[in-house]
Design a protein around this motif. Structure first.
Motif, PDB file in Angstrom:
ATOM      1  N   ASN A 126     -35.437 -80.398 -54.535  1.00 40.33           N
ATOM      2  CA  ASN A 126     -36.407 -80.818 -53.550  1.00 40.33           C
ATOM      3  C   ASN A 126     -37.285 -81.806 -54.368  1.00 40.33           C
ATOM      4  O   ASN A 126     -37.349 -81.624 -55.447  1.00 40.33           O
ATOM      5  N   MET A 127     -37.610 -82.994 -53.821  1.00 44.85           N
ATOM      6  CA  MET A 127     -38.571 -84.111 -54.562  1.00 44.85           C
ATOM      7  C   MET A 127     -40.048 -83.334 -54.395  1.00 44.85           C
ATOM      8  O   MET A 127     -40.746 -83.855 -53.632  1.00 44.85           O
ATOM      9  N   VAL A 128     -40.347 -82.504 -55.115  1.00 45.54           N
ATOM     10  CA  VAL A 128     -41.495 -81.833 -55.150  1.00 45.54           C
ATOM     11  C   VAL A 128     -43.001 -82.653 -55.508  1.00 45.54           C
ATOM     12  O   VAL A 128     -43.950 -82.250 -55.118  1.00 45.54           O
ATOM     13  N   ASN A 129     -42.504 -83.638 -56.289  1.00 44.76           N
ATOM     14  CA  ASN A 129     -43.594 -84.461 -56.674  1.00 44.76           C
ATOM     15  C   ASN A 129     -43.638 -85.951 -55.671  1.00 44.76           C
ATOM     16  O   ASN A 129     -44.383 -86.806 -56.059  1.00 44.76           O
ATOM     17  N   VAL A 130     -42.942 -86.152 -54.669  1.00 44.58           N
ATOM     18  CA  VAL A 130     -42.755 -87.337 -53.806  1.00 44.58           C
ATOM     19  C   VAL A 130     -44.258 -87.693 -53.462  1.00 44.58           C
ATOM     20  O   VAL A 130     -45.063 -86.792 -52.995  1.00 44.58           O
ATOM     21  N   LYS A 131     -44.380 -88.969 -53.501  1.00 44.36           N
ATOM     22  CA  LYS A 131     -45.856 -89.435 -52.859  1.00 44.36           C
ATOM     23  C   LYS A 131     -45.813 -89.428 -51.416  1.00 44.36           C
ATOM     24  O   LYS A 131     -44.753 -89.746 -50.823  1.00 44.36           O
ATOM     25  N   LEU A 163     -51.295 -79.403 -48.114  1.00 48.85           N
ATOM     26  CA  LEU A 163     -50.409 -80.544 -48.853  1.00 48.85           C
ATOM     27  C   LEU A 163     -51.333 -82.060 -48.957  1.00 48.85           C
ATOM     28  O   LEU A 163     -51.447 -82.566 -50.098  1.00 48.85           O
ATOM     29  N   LEU A 164     -51.866 -82.171 -48.041  1.00 45.11           N
ATOM     30  CA  LEU A 164     -52.946 -83.358 -48.065  1.00 45.11           C
ATOM     31  C   LEU A 164     -54.089 -83.185 -48.948  1.00 45.11           C
ATOM     32  O   LEU A 164     -54.464 -83.906 -49.602  1.00 45.11           O
ATOM     33  N   THR A 165     -54.638 -81.999 -49.213  1.00 43.84           N
ATOM     34  CA  THR A 165     -55.526 -81.516 -50.042  1.00 43.84           C
ATOM     35  C   THR A 165     -55.108 -81.677 -51.579  1.00 43.84           C
ATOM     36  O   THR A 165     -55.840 -82.055 -52.244  1.00 43.84           O
ATOM     37  N   HIS A 166     -53.992 -81.394 -51.506  1.00 44.46           N
ATOM     38  CA  HIS A 166     -53.536 -81.344 -53.180  1.00 44.46           C
ATOM     39  C   HIS A 166     -52.462 -82.850 -53.379  1.00 44.46           C
ATOM     40  O   HIS A 166     -52.558 -82.960 -54.745  1.00 44.46           O
ATOM     41  N   GLY A 167     -52.059 -83.221 -52.357  1.00 49.84           N
ATOM     42  CA  GLY A 167     -51.315 -84.626 -52.952  1.00 49.84           C
ATOM     43  C   GLY A 167     -49.693 -84.635 -52.929  1.00 49.84           C
ATOM     44  O   GLY A 167     -49.225 -85.331 -53.078  1.00 49.84           O
ATOM     45  N   SER A 168     -49.306 -83.413 -53.370  1.00 45.14           N
ATOM     46  CA  SER A 168     -47.878 -83.148 -53.499  1.00 45.14           C
ATOM     47  C   SER A 168     -47.419 -81.702 -53.392  1.00 45.14           C
ATOM     48  O   SER A 168     -48.608 -80.723 -53.621  1.00 45.14           O
ATOM     49  N   VAL A 169     -46.315 -81.381 -53.131  1.00 47.49           N
ATOM     50  CA  VAL A 169     -45.782 -79.915 -52.918  1.00 47.49           C
ATOM     51  C   VAL A 169     -46.071 -79.201 -54.205  1.00 47.49           C
ATOM     52  O   VAL A 169     -46.630 -78.158 -53.975  1.00 47.49           O
ATOM     53  N   LYS A 170     -45.618 -79.902 -55.312  1.00 46.87           N
ATOM     54  CA  LYS A 170     -45.747 -79.126 -56.533  1.00 46.87           C
ATOM     55  C   LYS A 170     -47.243 -78.739 -56.785  1.00 46.87           C
ATOM     56  O   LYS A 170     -47.671 -77.643 -57.328  1.00 46.87           O
ATOM     57  N   ALA A 171     -48.162 -80.019 -56.489  1.00 48.39           N
ATOM     58  CA  ALA A 171     -49.741 -79.427 -56.860  1.00 48.39           C
ATOM     59  C   ALA A 171     -50.000 -78.204 -56.162  1.00 48.39           C
ATOM     60  O   ALA A 171     -50.854 -77.571 -56.302  1.00 48.39           O
ATOM     61  N   ALA A 172     -49.574 -78.457 -54.722  1.00 47.69           N
ATOM     62  CA  ALA A 172     -50.124 -77.275 -53.691  1.00 47.69           C
ATOM     63  C   ALA A 172     -49.569 -76.000 -54.219  1.00 47.69           C
ATOM     64  O   ALA A 172     -50.224 -74.983 -54.069  1.00 47.69           O
TER      65      ALA A 172
END
Length: 272
Positions: free
Chosen positions: A219-224, A254-263
């Motif tokens: 997965n592209m967990v850092n996708v913008k 997701l919107l709070t943290h900006g990416s799946v990885k950050a979330a």
């Protein structure tokens, strides 16, 4: 001796061929590309490993190119900040004529012997970086002179060329020689050479992104999250990874943290 990329096509009297014949012949030639790349994978692997090592140590990659190959490298690099959340400036392109003139196809600029190196200097090139020359012929002055300067200053070099034993390969620590044979239209290296270059750019950037931690699982967990399609993909990715049942809840997180990885990282911190 005529370089392989300039040798006559295996086909002739093309103006007398039908559409069906032309597409069949072109497809036959294209089918040779992947097999040729398969034969040089050890060289590709060595180049990728060198790039990963440089990036992990804080360095940068610069593609140095002209013509079709240089333009293809631009198209590859501009995708990476969005697809993998890669900070700009890590993957770079120095293009003969300038990236801002990409659509103008300034082929005459490939004979400029100083512009490439001057652009690298303007970017603050150092031995921490790696420079990969892109040239179907393996002789392009813009690329060759830039690599010579790099070698003289102990800056690691690589290349992607389409002829054997070229001057550019001789200036490369990690040469990749993808010899796909004469083009369908004699000398038209936008065809098989361009196809090989595109495949290699995909292979290099994707493998590097995986190796430096920009991908998890598959997965592209850092996708913008730049559009509805990607946002939806990210929400569903987060729902699966974090076992969240509510689409709306996952979307908010997701919107709070900006990416799946950050979330995911934030949720793990809270859990611990």
């Amino acid at each position: 001796m005529i370089p392989i990329t300039e040798q006559p096509s295996l086909y002739d009297q093309l103006e007398n061929k039908s559409v069906e014949e032309l597409t069949r012949y072109i497809n036959q030639e294209d089918a040779k590309v992947a097999k040729t790349i398969e034969g040089v994978l050890p060289s590709v692997n060595n180049l990728i490993t060198a790039i990963v090592d440089k990036l992990n140590a804080g360095g940068r990659l610069f593609y140095l190119g002209a013509g079709s190959g240089g333009r293809l490298s631009v198209l590859d690099v501009i995708e990476l900040p969005t697809t993998y959340g890669l900070p700009k400036g890590i993957f770079n392109v120095v293009l003969a004529g300038g990236i801002d003139r990409l659509a103008d196809a300034l082929e005459e600029k490939e004979d400029d012997r100083s512009e490439g190196w001057n652009a690298l200097m303007d970017a603050g090139i150092t031995p921490a970086d790696i420079v990969v020359g892109i040239s179907a012929s393996g002789t392009t002055p813009f690329v060759l002179e830039g690599l010579k300067k790099c070698k003289s200053l102990n800056i690691t070099t690589g290349c992607i060329v389409s002829n054997p034993s070229t001057p550019i390969a001789a200036q490369s620590d990690y040469p990749v020689e993808v010899v796909t044979g004469p083009e369908f239209i004699t000398g038209s290296t936008r065809m098989k050479c361009g196809t090989a270059q595109k495949m290699l750019f995909d292979m290099i950037s994707t493998t590097v992104m995986i190796r430096i931690g920009r991908v998890e699982g598959n997965n592209m967990v850092n996708v913008k999250l730049i559009n509805v399609k990607i946002l939806d993909r990210g929400v569903r990715m987060l729902m699966k990874k974090a076992e969240i049942e509510s689409y709306d809840e996952a979307k908010t997180i997701l919107l709070t943290h900006g990416s799946v990885k950050a979330a995911m990282e934030n949720m793990m911190k809270k859990h611990n």
